[in-house]
Design a protein around this motif. Structure first.
Motif, PDB file in Angstrom:
ATOM      1  N   LYS A  20       0.838  -1.200   0.000  1.00  0.00           N
ATOM      2  CA  LYS A  20       0.000   0.000   0.000  1.00  0.00           C
ATOM      3  C   LYS A  20       0.876   1.254   0.000  1.00  0.00           C
ATOM      4  CE  LYS A  20      -3.786   2.240   2.389  1.00  0.00           C
ATOM      5  NZ  LYS A  20      -3.760   3.067   3.554  1.00  0.00           N
ATOM      6  N   GLU A  21       1.908   1.252   0.826  1.00  0.00           N
ATOM      7  CA  GLU A  21       2.827   2.397   0.898  1.00  0.00           C
ATOM      8  C   GLU A  21       3.502   2.614  -0.461  1.00  0.00           C
ATOM      9  OE1 GLU A  21       5.100   5.590   2.309  1.00  0.00           O
ATOM     10  OE2 GLU A  21       3.373   4.617   3.226  1.00  0.00           O
ATOM     11  N   LEU A  22       3.945   1.550  -1.085  1.00  0.00           N
ATOM     12  CA  LEU A  22       4.588   1.671  -2.396  1.00  0.00           C
ATOM     13  C   LEU A  22       3.598   2.243  -3.417  1.00  0.00           C
ATOM     14  CD1 LEU A  22       6.884   1.259  -4.392  1.00  0.00           C
ATOM     15  CD2 LEU A  22       6.153  -1.137  -4.621  1.00  0.00           C
ATOM     16  N   SER A  23       2.375   1.762  -3.421  1.00  0.00           N
ATOM     17  CA  SER A  23       1.360   2.277  -4.352  1.00  0.00           C
ATOM     18  C   SER A  23       1.130   3.768  -4.150  1.00  0.00           C
ATOM     19  CB  SER A  23       0.040   1.533  -4.169  1.00  0.00           C
ATOM     20  OG  SER A  23       0.172   0.202  -4.561  1.00  0.00           O
ATOM     21  N   GLU A  24       1.056   4.192  -2.892  1.00  0.00           N
ATOM     22  CA  GLU A  24       0.851   5.615  -2.605  1.00  0.00           C
ATOM     23  C   GLU A  24       2.037   6.447  -3.081  1.00  0.00           C
ATOM     24  OE1 GLU A  24       0.087   5.693   1.597  1.00  0.00           O
ATOM     25  OE2 GLU A  24      -1.932   4.859   1.359  1.00  0.00           O
ATOM     26  N   CYS A  25       3.242   5.953  -2.867  1.00  0.00           N
ATOM     27  CA  CYS A  25       4.435   6.680  -3.308  1.00  0.00           C
ATOM     28  C   CYS A  25       4.482   6.762  -4.833  1.00  0.00           C
ATOM     29  CB  CYS A  25       5.702   6.010  -2.774  1.00  0.00           C
ATOM     30  SG  CYS A  25       5.941   6.189  -0.995  1.00  0.00           S
ATOM     31  N   GLU A  26       4.125   5.667  -5.492  1.00  0.00           N
ATOM     32  CA  GLU A  26       4.098   5.676  -6.955  1.00  0.00           C
ATOM     33  C   GLU A  26       3.051   6.661  -7.469  1.00  0.00           C
ATOM     34  OE1 GLU A  26       5.614   1.151  -7.955  1.00  0.00           O
ATOM     35  OE2 GLU A  26       3.482   1.490  -7.591  1.00  0.00           O
ATOM     36  N   GLN A  27       1.903   6.730  -6.812  1.00  0.00           N
ATOM     37  CA  GLN A  27       0.858   7.681  -7.208  1.00  0.00           C
ATOM     38  C   GLN A  27       1.348   9.118  -7.023  1.00  0.00           C
ATOM     39  OE1 GLN A  27      -1.986   7.167  -8.770  1.00  0.00           O
ATOM     40  NE2 GLN A  27      -2.455   9.352  -8.776  1.00  0.00           N
ATOM     41  N   ASP A  28       2.015   9.385  -5.902  1.00  0.00           N
ATOM     42  CA  ASP A  28       2.574  10.719  -5.670  1.00  0.00           C
ATOM     43  C   ASP A  28       3.572  11.087  -6.770  1.00  0.00           C
ATOM     44  OD1 ASP A  28       1.088  11.037  -3.383  1.00  0.00           O
ATOM     45  OD2 ASP A  28       2.744  10.600  -1.998  1.00  0.00           O
ATOM     46  N   ARG A  84      10.412  12.319  -4.799  1.00  0.00           N
ATOM     47  CA  ARG A  84       9.348  11.308  -4.839  1.00  0.00           C
ATOM     48  C   ARG A  84       9.876   9.981  -5.389  1.00  0.00           C
ATOM     49  NH1 ARG A  84       6.518  16.179  -5.282  1.00  0.00           N
ATOM     50  NH2 ARG A  84       4.836  16.329  -3.744  1.00  0.00           N
ATOM     51  N   GLN A  85      10.807  10.057  -6.336  1.00  0.00           N
ATOM     52  CA  GLN A  85      11.401   8.832  -6.870  1.00  0.00           C
ATOM     53  C   GLN A  85      12.203   8.111  -5.787  1.00  0.00           C
ATOM     54  OE1 GLN A  85      11.071   7.365 -10.111  1.00  0.00           O
ATOM     55  NE2 GLN A  85      11.875   5.711  -8.841  1.00  0.00           N
ATOM     56  N   ARG A  86      12.908   8.873  -4.950  1.00  0.00           N
ATOM     57  CA  ARG A  86      13.652   8.267  -3.836  1.00  0.00           C
ATOM     58  C   ARG A  86      12.700   7.577  -2.869  1.00  0.00           C
ATOM     59  NH1 ARG A  86      17.111  12.539  -4.666  1.00  0.00           N
ATOM     60  NH2 ARG A  86      15.965  13.969  -3.327  1.00  0.00           N
ATOM     61  N   LYS A  87      11.549   8.195  -2.627  1.00  0.00           N
ATOM     62  CA  LYS A  87      10.552   7.569  -1.749  1.00  0.00           C
ATOM     63  C   LYS A  87      10.032   6.268  -2.354  1.00  0.00           C
ATOM     64  CE  LYS A  87       8.961  11.695   0.666  1.00  0.00           C
ATOM     65  NZ  LYS A  87       7.831  12.593   0.921  1.00  0.00           N
ATOM     66  N   VAL A  88       9.805   6.267  -3.658  1.00  0.00           N
ATOM     67  CA  VAL A  88       9.359   5.048  -4.345  1.00  0.00           C
ATOM     68  C   VAL A  88      10.430   3.969  -4.212  1.00  0.00           C
ATOM     69  CG1 VAL A  88       8.907   4.023  -6.622  1.00  0.00           C
ATOM     70  CG2 VAL A  88       7.777   6.157  -5.966  1.00  0.00           C
ATOM     71  N   ASP A  89      11.674   4.349  -4.448  1.00  0.00           N
ATOM     72  CA  ASP A  89      12.771   3.379  -4.368  1.00  0.00           C
ATOM     73  C   ASP A  89      12.897   2.804  -2.963  1.00  0.00           C
ATOM     74  OD1 ASP A  89      13.255   3.939  -7.035  1.00  0.00           O
ATOM     75  OD2 ASP A  89      14.968   5.250  -6.629  1.00  0.00           O
ATOM     76  N   LYS A  90      12.766   3.666  -1.969  1.00  0.00           N
ATOM     77  CA  LYS A  90      12.857   3.220  -0.570  1.00  0.00           C
ATOM     78  C   LYS A  90      11.687   2.284  -0.237  1.00  0.00           C
ATOM     79  CE  LYS A  90      13.012   5.011   4.141  1.00  0.00           C
ATOM     80  NZ  LYS A  90      12.931   6.176   5.010  1.00  0.00           N
ATOM     81  N   ALA A  91      10.483   2.654  -0.653  1.00  0.00           N
ATOM     82  CA  ALA A  91       9.304   1.823  -0.388  1.00  0.00           C
ATOM     83  C   ALA A  91       9.427   0.477  -1.103  1.00  0.00           C
ATOM     84  CB  ALA A  91       8.031   2.550  -0.823  1.00  0.00           C
ATOM     85  N   HIS A  92       9.981   0.490  -2.302  1.00  0.00           N
ATOM     86  CA  HIS A  92      10.159  -0.755  -3.057  1.00  0.00           C
ATOM     87  C   HIS A  92      11.170  -1.659  -2.354  1.00  0.00           C
ATOM     88  CE1 HIS A  92      11.429  -3.370  -6.405  1.00  0.00           C
ATOM     89  NE2 HIS A  92      10.139  -3.321  -6.685  1.00  0.00           N
ATOM     90  N   ALA A  93      12.265  -1.091  -1.880  1.00  0.00           N
ATOM     91  CA  ALA A  93      13.283  -1.875  -1.171  1.00  0.00           C
ATOM     92  C   ALA A  93      12.710  -2.472   0.109  1.00  0.00           C
ATOM     93  CB  ALA A  93      14.498  -1.000  -0.865  1.00  0.00           C
ATOM     94  N   GLU A  94      11.904  -1.689   0.813  1.00  0.00           N
ATOM     95  CA  GLU A  94      11.285  -2.179   2.046  1.00  0.00           C
ATOM     96  C   GLU A  94      10.318  -3.320   1.743  1.00  0.00           C
ATOM     97  OE1 GLU A  94      10.229  -2.360   6.210  1.00  0.00           O
ATOM     98  OE2 GLU A  94      12.000  -1.838   5.039  1.00  0.00           O
ATOM     99  N   LEU A  95       9.547  -3.176   0.684  1.00  0.00           N
ATOM    100  CA  LEU A  95       8.625  -4.240   0.289  1.00  0.00           C
ATOM    101  C   LEU A  95       9.392  -5.522  -0.032  1.00  0.00           C
ATOM    102  CD1 LEU A  95       5.884  -5.404  -0.478  1.00  0.00           C
ATOM    103  CD2 LEU A  95       6.158  -4.333  -2.740  1.00  0.00           C
TER     104      LEU A  95
END
Length: 125
Positions: free
Chosen positions: A80-88, A105-116
């Motif tokens: 869910k967090e990754l989806s929200e970051c990708e939407q942002d 925002r791309q860094r947030k996506v990358d971080k969320a993806h790594a966490e997932l």
């Protein structure tokens, strides 16, 4: 008093349990026992008390199924967090935001993806 005890227990035990989530109750038990031995070796009586309480609660309540269920809940939250970051990120690009904001925002996506990915690896153990 229970709230304070629970809070203190969380402070003492949380780093132990979050460092590397064991995939079974036996692994979790072993991890806590290692931390108890370490705390005893260093004369940290308060930490020993907190860890012993955590071990007793873990022994009373832990099941491998509950650990798998919790791992899956964490994966779902991370998705869910990754989806929200990708939407942002998509919105920032669509709105013509500055390159810096898009990069943030791309860094947030990358971080969320790594966490997932980390949580999915943990859940599959």
């Amino acid at each position: 008093m229970k709230l304070v005890k629970g809070f203190l227990l969380g402070i003492v035990v949380f780093p132990v349990l979050c460092s590397a989530q064991p995939s079974s109750c036996d692994a979790k038990r072993h991890s806590i026992e290692q931390e108890i031995a370490y705390a005893q070796a260093h004369g940290n009586a308060k930490r020993v008390d907190g860890l012993e309480t955590a071990l007793a609660e873990m022994n009373a309540n832990c099941t491998d199924a509950s650990l798998r269920s919790e791992a899956q809940r964490k994966v779902t939250r991370a998705q869910k967090e990754l989806s929200e970051c990708e939407q942002d990120l998509r919105e920032a690009k669509a709105d013509g935001k500055s390159a810096k904001k898009i990069a943030d925002r791309q860094r947030k996506v990358d971080k969320a993806h790594a966490e997932l990915e980390r949580l999915q690896a943990e859940a599959s153990q």
